[in-house]
Design an enzyme around this catalytic site. Structure first.
Site, PDB file in Angstrom:
ATOM      1  N   LYS A 174       0.829  -1.231   0.000  1.00  0.00           N
ATOM      2  CA  LYS A 174       0.000   0.000   0.000  1.00  0.00           C
ATOM      3  C   LYS A 174       0.852   1.265   0.000  1.00  0.00           C
ATOM      4  O   LYS A 174       0.771   2.083   0.905  1.00  0.00           O
ATOM      5  CB  LYS A 174      -0.938   0.008   1.217  1.00  0.00           C
ATOM      6  CG  LYS A 174      -1.862  -1.200   1.317  1.00  0.00           C
ATOM      7  CD  LYS A 174      -2.801  -1.078   2.510  1.00  0.00           C
ATOM      8  CE  LYS A 174      -3.772  -2.218   2.636  1.00  0.00           C
ATOM      9  NZ  LYS A 174      -3.172  -3.493   3.051  1.00  0.00           N
ATOM     10  N   PHE A 175       1.655   1.433  -1.064  1.00  0.00           N
ATOM     11  CA  PHE A 175       2.538   2.605  -1.126  1.00  0.00           C
ATOM     12  C   PHE A 175       1.726   3.901  -1.134  1.00  0.00           C
ATOM     13  O   PHE A 175       0.699   4.014  -1.836  1.00  0.00           O
ATOM     14  CB  PHE A 175       3.413   2.547  -2.384  1.00  0.00           C
ATOM     15  CG  PHE A 175       4.296   1.329  -2.455  1.00  0.00           C
ATOM     16  CD1 PHE A 175       5.109   0.965  -1.389  1.00  0.00           C
ATOM     17  CD2 PHE A 175       4.307   0.539  -3.602  1.00  0.00           C
ATOM     18  CE1 PHE A 175       5.935  -0.157  -1.467  1.00  0.00           C
ATOM     19  CE2 PHE A 175       5.123  -0.583  -3.688  1.00  0.00           C
ATOM     20  CZ  PHE A 175       5.926  -0.932  -2.615  1.00  0.00           C
ATOM     21  N   HIS A 176       2.167   4.877  -0.376  1.00  0.00           N
ATOM     22  CA  HIS A 176       1.500   6.182  -0.299  1.00  0.00           C
ATOM     23  C   HIS A 176       2.565   7.222   0.007  1.00  0.00           C
ATOM     24  O   HIS A 176       2.975   7.388   1.156  1.00  0.00           O
ATOM     25  CB  HIS A 176       0.436   6.143   0.815  1.00  0.00           C
ATOM     26  CG  HIS A 176      -0.483   7.326   0.808  1.00  0.00           C
ATOM     27  ND1 HIS A 176      -1.497   7.488   1.718  1.00  0.00           N
ATOM     28  CD2 HIS A 176      -0.545   8.398  -0.013  1.00  0.00           C
ATOM     29  CE1 HIS A 176      -2.148   8.608   1.459  1.00  0.00           C
ATOM     30  NE2 HIS A 176      -1.592   9.184   0.423  1.00  0.00           N
ATOM     31  N   ASP A 177       3.033   7.913  -1.038  1.00  0.00           N
ATOM     32  CA  ASP A 177       4.128   8.867  -0.853  1.00  0.00           C
ATOM     33  C   ASP A 177       4.098   9.809  -2.057  1.00  0.00           C
ATOM     34  O   ASP A 177       3.176   9.742  -2.884  1.00  0.00           O
ATOM     35  CB  ASP A 177       5.460   8.087  -0.748  1.00  0.00           C
ATOM     36  CG  ASP A 177       6.481   8.794   0.129  1.00  0.00           C
ATOM     37  OD1 ASP A 177       6.659  10.023  -0.044  1.00  0.00           O
ATOM     38  OD2 ASP A 177       7.104   8.123   0.970  1.00  0.00           O
ATOM     39  N   THR A 219       8.779   8.905  -5.264  1.00  0.00           N
ATOM     40  CA  THR A 219       9.112   7.812  -4.342  1.00  0.00           C
ATOM     41  C   THR A 219       8.258   6.583  -4.628  1.00  0.00           C
ATOM     42  O   THR A 219       8.759   5.449  -4.624  1.00  0.00           O
ATOM     43  CB  THR A 219       8.914   8.289  -2.888  1.00  0.00           C
ATOM     44  OG1 THR A 219       9.761   9.428  -2.690  1.00  0.00           O
ATOM     45  CG2 THR A 219       9.275   7.204  -1.894  1.00  0.00           C
ATOM     46  N   ARG A 240     -15.928 -14.285   4.652  1.00  0.00           N
ATOM     47  CA  ARG A 240     -16.289 -15.163   5.769  1.00  0.00           C
ATOM     48  C   ARG A 240     -17.584 -15.896   5.422  1.00  0.00           C
ATOM     49  O   ARG A 240     -18.409 -15.377   4.671  1.00  0.00           O
ATOM     50  CB  ARG A 240     -16.528 -14.362   7.052  1.00  0.00           C
ATOM     51  CG  ARG A 240     -15.284 -13.769   7.696  1.00  0.00           C
ATOM     52  CD  ARG A 240     -14.334 -14.832   8.201  1.00  0.00           C
ATOM     53  NE  ARG A 240     -13.182 -14.274   8.914  1.00  0.00           N
ATOM     54  CZ  ARG A 240     -12.098 -13.787   8.343  1.00  0.00           C
ATOM     55  NH1 ARG A 240     -11.986 -13.779   7.019  1.00  0.00           N
ATOM     56  NH2 ARG A 240     -11.104 -13.322   9.078  1.00  0.00           N
ATOM     57  N   ARG A 281      -7.376 -15.923   7.550  1.00  0.00           N
ATOM     58  CA  ARG A 281      -7.563 -16.901   8.622  1.00  0.00           C
ATOM     59  C   ARG A 281      -8.508 -18.065   8.311  1.00  0.00           C
ATOM     60  O   ARG A 281      -8.272 -19.162   8.846  1.00  0.00           O
ATOM     61  CB  ARG A 281      -7.951 -16.155   9.905  1.00  0.00           C
ATOM     62  CG  ARG A 281      -6.765 -15.385  10.472  1.00  0.00           C
ATOM     63  CD  ARG A 281      -7.159 -14.259  11.371  1.00  0.00           C
ATOM     64  NE  ARG A 281      -7.822 -13.172  10.637  1.00  0.00           N
ATOM     65  CZ  ARG A 281      -8.237 -12.042  11.200  1.00  0.00           C
ATOM     66  NH1 ARG A 281      -8.065 -11.856  12.495  1.00  0.00           N
ATOM     67  NH2 ARG A 281      -8.797 -11.112  10.470  1.00  0.00           N
TER      68      ARG A 281
END
Ligand code: C5P
Length: 238
Positions: free
Chosen positions: A60-63, A67, A183, A215
């Protein structure tokens, strides 16, 4: 392809190896997130790619655009099948991510990874959104960001099961929608910390392209049997 992407949320490389080996081709791919990546590093991504697994690198890149472009290029170097950024980085960041994946893959002569974007974290409700200055409802904000992501030429989004149908309608049949929060049905497990869930079959019917399942598979006594049961449920509903 098999639409199940298993969330490899485990603390060590050995745990990841055992899980990947156990599951084999009962899942379509492995989602490696910030927990495993931060504790083990990029070597586990390379190892899984080399072993023939499709890897969704969920960092989740956030810049700033420059960058993020460098990060997406580095993910492309690792040979991942899919990686992601935050849509709220805006159009300049989104297009930089897309262009970096395209350019690096062309330079390497490898397939371009799918680049998708997180719209609104499913942990955020209307009240939490309001505290960060967003007065739109979560659904409206998700559809707005998904539309932006598509306009910027990215491949798709991550979305909660309950937003999938609206995104599919707004963004068309070819847009990739990756859905966690699975689920029930054959994905038997406690709801854990997931609130808004759909069964595997419901999520695919709502328009999901891929299901992120953690899970219900990883905490099952027999993870491979759990993955195969979900697959069987999906195959019989197609
Ligand atoms: O164990 P479970 O099936 O809940 O795992 C879901 C996976 O999807 C986790 O890796 C979680 O971080 C991720 N995820 C999520 N909801 C989002 C985005 C990612 O549950 N909105």
């Amino acid at each position: 392809m098999n639409p199940i992407l298993v969330a490899v949320d485990v603390p060590t490389a050995d745990d990841a190896r055992v899980l990947a080996k156990t599951l084999g081709d009962s899942v379509g791919g492995l989602k490696i997130g910030s927990q495993l990546f931060t504790s083990v590093g990029p070597s586990i991504v390379r190892e899984m790619v080399t072993a023939g697994h499709k890897v969704f690198l969920d960092l989740k890149f956030h810049d700033i655009p420059n960058t993020v472009a460098g990060s997406v290029a580095a993910a492309t170097d690792l040979g991942v099948w899919m990686c992601n950024v935050h849509a709220t980085g805006g159009a300049p960041m989104l297009t930089a991510a897309r262009d970096a994946a395209t350019a690096r893959a062309a330079a390497l002569g490898t397939p371009k990874p799918l680049v998708i974007a997180v719209t609104v974290l499913t942990s955020m409700d209307a009240a939490t959104l309001a505290t960060v200055g967003v007065s739109a409802s979560p659904l409206d904000q998700v559809v707005r960001l998904a539309t932006l992501v598509k306009a910027c030429g990215l491949d798709g989004v991550v979305a909660s099961p309950l937003e999938t149908a609206a995104i599919r309608q707004a963004c068309g049949p070819d847009f990739v929608i990756v859905t966690p929060g699975i689920r029930g049905g054959a994905a038997q497990a406690k709801a854990d910390d997931q609130n808004r869930t759909l069964t595997p079959r419901e999520a695919i019917a709502a328009g999901s392209s891929y299901l992120v399942v953690g899970r219900p598979i990883t905490a099952a006594q027999d993870p491979r049997a759990a993955a195969e049961a979900i697959n069987a449920e999906l195959t019989t509903s197609r």
